[in-house]
Design a protein around this motif. Sequence first.
Motif: not given
Length: 357
Positions: A56-61, A65-67, A71-78, A89-97
Amino acid sequence: MNMVLLRLYHSMLIPFSTLPRRSPSPWLCRSSYPFLFPVSLRRQTTISAIPLPPDSSDSAIADDFPSKQGPLKPGLYLVGTPIGNLEDITLRALRVLKSADVILSEDTRHSGKLLLYYNIRTPLLSYHKFNESQREQVALKRLLGGEIVALISDAGMPGISDPGMELAKLCVDKNIPIIPVPGPSAVVTALSASGLPTSEFTFVGFLPKHATTRRERLMISANNAATQVFFVPPHKLCQFLEETSSIFGNSRRCVIAREMTKLYEEFWRGTLAEAKEAFSTRQPKGEITLLIEGMIISEDDQLSDSELENKLGELISKGHSLSMAVKVVASGTSMKRKAIYSLALEKFGKLDSEDKS
């Protein structure tokens, strides 16, 4: 008898491993990820019967919470990042980063703290106003090669008074997907808590450095009915208040939002005159988002031709161009700009053409 009841109780419990694999319920979130919730909520939380996940560490968050989008598609993520508090910070932002091939960062030292906090090891590449054109070509090559490139600024959404706009335009020209990942914004955060009208607002951002250009921009804002939103460096606050109070008027209400979401968050509210006095001997720290209420314009606020001519003549005599004078006058009345421009051409068109020649 007691042993029978105890066996019956244990037979009714559902082992954690048999629970459905889906996002945990809110009470489980508070227990597994206490840093996401206020202290008051943490103290009220008790856990029994169902054990917590082993990791339950921060790195596993992001993994917990799977999307649902795959899988992410290639492209520029802002990617929007916190404007102060790292928990914003959002869960989605963490996943993208975490999933990106590279992260373009305005200041790698600053962004490194955010990535370290969430144990994200994606490579960082500096991307700021001094190397923007050079890095754009590097990023473009990687994007055309099918990579996932994330772009972040020091705070808030990239491209809003921060590097990123030119890269986004290049991607549009090359038909490269641009995927916004919404996050915190100083503009919206300040507006929501300002107490000023939010139904209509104008984001001005940082003012021009040249005095004449800056004054022209302030005159347009002063005659606008929408709430005006500015970014002001702390060392220029006194100069800003001096200029705006003379153009907007001393009685115009304003809100000075400072250090938002941080420990010393402050929302100062009052008139421009009161603000000028309050901050004359006090220079605040941290970036400032300053809001000024819009001009109250009556729907019946129609000017006669002579009044329009006087206003236009006054602005032109002060060095404003014909088009700028029309823009300023139009912003302070319900009359259509086209009608004002026709009058301006009729009365001052010859003068304007002589100035250009």
